[in-house]
Write a protein that holds these residues in place. Structure first.
Motif, PDB file in Angstrom:
ATOM      1  N   GLY A  90       0.806  -1.206   0.000  1.00  0.00           N
ATOM      2  CA  GLY A  90       0.000   0.000   0.000  1.00  0.00           C
ATOM      3  C   GLY A  90       0.841   1.259   0.000  1.00  0.00           C
ATOM      4  O   GLY A  90       1.987   1.260   0.454  1.00  0.00           O
ATOM      5  N   VAL A  91       0.263   2.327  -0.522  1.00  0.00           N
ATOM      6  CA  VAL A  91       0.892   3.645  -0.542  1.00  0.00           C
ATOM      7  C   VAL A  91      -0.159   4.667  -0.130  1.00  0.00           C
ATOM      8  O   VAL A  91      -1.294   4.637  -0.626  1.00  0.00           O
ATOM      9  N   VAL A  92       0.198   5.564   0.769  1.00  0.00           N
ATOM     10  CA  VAL A  92      -0.681   6.660   1.158  1.00  0.00           C
ATOM     11  C   VAL A  92      -0.097   7.958   0.612  1.00  0.00           C
ATOM     12  O   VAL A  92       1.018   8.348   0.968  1.00  0.00           O
ATOM     13  N   HIS A  93      -0.852   8.611  -0.259  1.00  0.00           N
ATOM     14  CA  HIS A  93      -0.431   9.872  -0.857  1.00  0.00           C
ATOM     15  C   HIS A  93      -1.083  11.008  -0.072  1.00  0.00           C
ATOM     16  O   HIS A  93      -2.300  11.220  -0.140  1.00  0.00           O
ATOM     17  N   ARG A 140       2.967  -7.952  -5.251  1.00  0.00           N
ATOM     18  CA  ARG A 140       1.845  -8.622  -4.592  1.00  0.00           C
ATOM     19  C   ARG A 140       0.503  -7.971  -4.937  1.00  0.00           C
ATOM     20  O   ARG A 140      -0.539  -8.424  -4.467  1.00  0.00           O
ATOM     21  N   GLY A 141       0.518  -6.914  -5.767  1.00  0.00           N
ATOM     22  CA  GLY A 141      -0.699  -6.130  -5.932  1.00  0.00           C
ATOM     23  C   GLY A 141      -0.882  -5.288  -4.680  1.00  0.00           C
ATOM     24  O   GLY A 141      -0.158  -5.448  -3.696  1.00  0.00           O
ATOM     25  N   GLY A 142      -1.824  -4.397  -4.681  1.00  0.00           N
ATOM     26  CA  GLY A 142      -1.975  -3.582  -3.485  1.00  0.00           C
ATOM     27  C   GLY A 142      -2.897  -2.404  -3.710  1.00  0.00           C
ATOM     28  O   GLY A 142      -3.718  -2.403  -4.628  1.00  0.00           O
ATOM     29  N   ALA A 143      -2.747  -1.400  -2.854  1.00  0.00           N
ATOM     30  CA  ALA A 143      -3.672  -0.267  -2.874  1.00  0.00           C
ATOM     31  C   ALA A 143      -2.925   1.047  -2.744  1.00  0.00           C
ATOM     32  O   ALA A 143      -2.018   1.184  -1.926  1.00  0.00           O
ATOM     33  N   VAL A 144      -3.328   2.011  -3.550  1.00  0.00           N
ATOM     34  CA  VAL A 144      -2.869   3.391  -3.425  1.00  0.00           C
ATOM     35  C   VAL A 144      -4.057   4.197  -2.920  1.00  0.00           C
ATOM     36  O   VAL A 144      -5.155   4.110  -3.478  1.00  0.00           O
ATOM     37  N   VAL A 145      -3.847   4.954  -1.850  1.00  0.00           N
ATOM     38  CA  VAL A 145      -4.922   5.772  -1.287  1.00  0.00           C
ATOM     39  C   VAL A 145      -4.421   7.207  -1.165  1.00  0.00           C
ATOM     40  O   VAL A 145      -3.394   7.467  -0.529  1.00  0.00           O
ATOM     41  N   GLY A 146      -5.151   8.140  -1.774  1.00  0.00           N
ATOM     42  CA  GLY A 146      -4.780   9.550  -1.707  1.00  0.00           C
ATOM     43  C   GLY A 146      -5.775  10.334  -0.868  1.00  0.00           C
ATOM     44  O   GLY A 146      -6.932   9.928  -0.702  1.00  0.00           O
ATOM     45  N   LEU A 147      -5.325  11.453  -0.343  1.00  0.00           N
ATOM     46  CA  LEU A 147      -6.180  12.320   0.465  1.00  0.00           C
ATOM     47  C   LEU A 147      -6.679  13.489  -0.376  1.00  0.00           C
ATOM     48  O   LEU A 147      -5.901  14.197  -1.019  1.00  0.00           O
ATOM     49  N   ASP A 148      -7.969  13.684  -0.316  1.00  0.00           N
ATOM     50  CA  ASP A 148      -8.666  14.619  -1.200  1.00  0.00           C
ATOM     51  C   ASP A 148      -9.472  15.611  -0.356  1.00  0.00           C
ATOM     52  O   ASP A 148      -9.646  15.426   0.854  1.00  0.00           O
ATOM     53  N   PHE A 149      -9.932  16.675  -0.999  1.00  0.00           N
ATOM     54  CA  PHE A 149     -10.903  17.586  -0.403  1.00  0.00           C
ATOM     55  C   PHE A 149     -11.915  17.887  -1.498  1.00  0.00           C
ATOM     56  O   PHE A 149     -11.536  18.260  -2.610  1.00  0.00           O
ATOM     57  N   ASP A 150     -13.161  17.701  -1.202  1.00  0.00           N
ATOM     58  CA  ASP A 150     -14.262  17.707  -2.169  1.00  0.00           C
ATOM     59  C   ASP A 150     -14.088  18.741  -3.293  1.00  0.00           C
ATOM     60  O   ASP A 150     -14.209  19.943  -3.075  1.00  0.00           O
ATOM     61  N   LEU A 188      -9.468   7.445  -3.345  1.00  0.00           N
ATOM     62  CA  LEU A 188      -9.239   8.664  -2.584  1.00  0.00           C
ATOM     63  C   LEU A 188     -10.177   8.723  -1.388  1.00  0.00           C
ATOM     64  O   LEU A 188     -11.300   8.223  -1.441  1.00  0.00           O
ATOM     65  N   VAL A 189      -9.710   9.365  -0.332  1.00  0.00           N
ATOM     66  CA  VAL A 189     -10.549   9.710   0.808  1.00  0.00           C
ATOM     67  C   VAL A 189     -10.722  11.225   0.800  1.00  0.00           C
ATOM     68  O   VAL A 189      -9.748  11.970   0.936  1.00  0.00           O
ATOM     69  N   SER A 190     -11.956  11.666   0.604  1.00  0.00           N
ATOM     70  CA  SER A 190     -12.261  13.095   0.595  1.00  0.00           C
ATOM     71  C   SER A 190     -12.664  13.488   2.011  1.00  0.00           C
ATOM     72  O   SER A 190     -13.788  13.221   2.453  1.00  0.00           O
ATOM     73  N   ALA A 191     -11.735  14.096   2.711  1.00  0.00           N
ATOM     74  CA  ALA A 191     -11.931  14.397   4.135  1.00  0.00           C
ATOM     75  C   ALA A 191     -12.486  15.795   4.331  1.00  0.00           C
ATOM     76  O   ALA A 191     -12.242  16.708   3.538  1.00  0.00           O
ATOM     77  N   GLY A 192     -13.218  15.968   5.407  1.00  0.00           N
ATOM     78  CA  GLY A 192     -13.627  17.299   5.810  1.00  0.00           C
ATOM     79  C   GLY A 192     -12.427  18.099   6.259  1.00  0.00           C
ATOM     80  O   GLY A 192     -11.323  17.565   6.410  1.00  0.00           O
ATOM     81  N   PRO A 193     -12.591  19.404   6.485  1.00  0.00           N
ATOM     82  CA  PRO A 193     -11.447  20.244   6.867  1.00  0.00           C
ATOM     83  C   PRO A 193     -10.874  19.863   8.224  1.00  0.00           C
ATOM     84  O   PRO A 193     -11.607  19.547   9.155  1.00  0.00           O
ATOM     85  N   ILE A 194      -9.553  19.846   8.300  1.00  0.00           N
ATOM     86  CA  ILE A 194      -8.827  19.543   9.532  1.00  0.00           C
ATOM     87  C   ILE A 194      -7.890  20.716   9.826  1.00  0.00           C
ATOM     88  O   ILE A 194      -7.206  21.217   8.928  1.00  0.00           O
ATOM     89  N   ARG A 195      -7.824  21.118  11.077  1.00  0.00           N
ATOM     90  CA  ARG A 195      -6.958  22.238  11.448  1.00  0.00           C
ATOM     91  C   ARG A 195      -5.519  21.722  11.573  1.00  0.00           C
ATOM     92  O   ARG A 195      -5.016  21.456  12.658  1.00  0.00           O
ATOM     93  N   SER A 196      -4.856  21.581  10.443  1.00  0.00           N
ATOM     94  CA  SER A 196      -3.509  21.021  10.362  1.00  0.00           C
ATOM     95  C   SER A 196      -2.519  22.086   9.913  1.00  0.00           C
ATOM     96  O   SER A 196      -2.878  23.247   9.670  1.00  0.00           O
ATOM     97  N   ALA A 228     -11.009  10.214   9.059  1.00  0.00           N
ATOM     98  CA  ALA A 228     -10.454  10.101   7.704  1.00  0.00           C
ATOM     99  C   ALA A 228      -9.352   9.051   7.661  1.00  0.00           C
ATOM    100  O   ALA A 228      -9.248   8.279   6.698  1.00  0.00           O
ATOM    101  N   ALA A 229      -8.520   8.998   8.702  1.00  0.00           N
ATOM    102  CA  ALA A 229      -7.436   8.021   8.750  1.00  0.00           C
ATOM    103  C   ALA A 229      -7.981   6.598   8.775  1.00  0.00           C
ATOM    104  O   ALA A 229      -7.392   5.687   8.182  1.00  0.00           O
ATOM    105  N   ARG A 230      -9.088   6.388   9.463  1.00  0.00           N
ATOM    106  CA  ARG A 230      -9.699   5.059   9.485  1.00  0.00           C
ATOM    107  C   ARG A 230     -10.137   4.626   8.087  1.00  0.00           C
ATOM    108  O   ARG A 230      -9.986   3.457   7.706  1.00  0.00           O
ATOM    109  N   ALA A 231     -10.667   5.566   7.317  1.00  0.00           N
ATOM    110  CA  ALA A 231     -11.069   5.237   5.948  1.00  0.00           C
ATOM    111  C   ALA A 231      -9.859   4.879   5.093  1.00  0.00           C
ATOM    112  O   ALA A 231      -9.908   3.968   4.263  1.00  0.00           O
ATOM    113  N   VAL A 232      -8.760   5.593   5.293  1.00  0.00           N
ATOM    114  CA  VAL A 232      -7.524   5.279   4.565  1.00  0.00           C
ATOM    115  C   VAL A 232      -7.102   3.840   4.842  1.00  0.00           C
ATOM    116  O   VAL A 232      -6.802   3.067   3.923  1.00  0.00           O
ATOM    117  N   VAL A 233      -7.077   3.466   6.110  1.00  0.00           N
ATOM    118  CA  VAL A 233      -6.645   2.117   6.488  1.00  0.00           C
ATOM    119  C   VAL A 233      -7.605   1.070   5.925  1.00  0.00           C
ATOM    120  O   VAL A 233      -7.179   0.017   5.438  1.00  0.00           O
TER     121      VAL A 233
END
Length: 259
Positions: A90-93, A140-150, A188-196, A228-233
């Protein structure tokens, strides 16, 4: 019952602070049995410090997605950390950037150089990163997951970063199309706004945050990246074996409410 990511190895980008979605994705991935490798851009010592707060030690490799040498050597440098029979499952972008003049209501006056930087770092990098580690993903095949905002909406102050997210969504779909034959999913996981840290770089972020939380029928906590992190996993796991090219919204329902 085995852990969700038992025996898997995941590369996670974008871990810069403990408030980031990427950090919590790495933490949860480890808790679910994965071996995690992190990337660092520029401030490696800061990533090393934050990595100490993870449940388990994590190797770190340098990565600037605008540096061709970094990309061309990434698979080998990750493999060197993993040892014999190295592979990625897996890869998390979690990479995005827009120059200040591409944000904050300056949309009509932003020059191409700033727009190009926004698109390269925020969208093209999903393809560049994925292709860079493709030799390890194909084993092995796998998953790429990116973080998005609507990107369906034109948000206040988000400007060319919003265009970058729209390009990210299209890039994800094309990766899903071209890599499906290798058994590689891209979502992709389209997350709500986070104060980061990233949020602090957006002029007028509070107005954007207010717009992104006022319609959240399930409620939304700007200080909590874990949903959002739970959805990524989950998307990294084998529980979504035939899901690709998808955008999973984790925003309390904001994206589906008109007013």
């Amino acid at each position: 019952m085995s852990a969700l990511l038992e025996g898997k190895t995941v590369l996670v980008t974008g871990v810069l602070t403990q408030q980031s979605i990427a950090f919590h994705a790495a933490r949860l991935a480890q808790q679910e049995g994965a071996r995690v490798v992190l990337t660092a851009f520029g401030r490696r010592s800061l990533v090393e410090l934050i990595a100490q707060r993870l449940p388990e030690p994590a190797a770190i490799v340098d990565l600037d997605v605008q540096n061709q040498d970094h990309l061309e050597t990434l698979a080998d440098r990750v493999a060197a950390q993993l040892g014999p029979d190295a592979a990625l499952d897996g890869v998390v972008h979690s990479i995005a950037f827009a120059p200040r003049d591409a944000l904050g209501g300056n949309f009509l006056h932003t020059g191409w150089d700033s727009v190009a930087t926004s698109l390269e770092v925020s969208a093209y990098s999903l393809k560049a990163l994925t292709v860079a580690v493709l030799p390890l993903l194909r084993r092995r095949g796998g998953a790429v997951v990116g973080l998005d905002f609507d990107a369906q909406q034109a948000w206040p102050h988000y400007d060319w970063m919003g265009v970058g997210k729209a390009a990210l969504e299209a890039t994800s779909r094309y990766l899903a199309r071209y890599l499906g034959g290798d058994g590689i999913r891209c979502n992709l996981v389209s997350a709500g706004p986070i104060r980061s840290t990233a949020a602090k770089s957006i002029p007028g972020f509070q107005e954007l945050a207010d717009a992104g939380t006022s319609r959240a029928v399930l409620g939304w906590d700007l200080e909590n990246p874990e949903p959002a992190a739970r959805a990524v996993v989950a998307l990294l796991s084998d529980w979504f074996p035939k899901t690709t090219g998808e955008i999973v919204h984790v925003d309390g329902g904001t994206h589906m409410v008109g007013a």
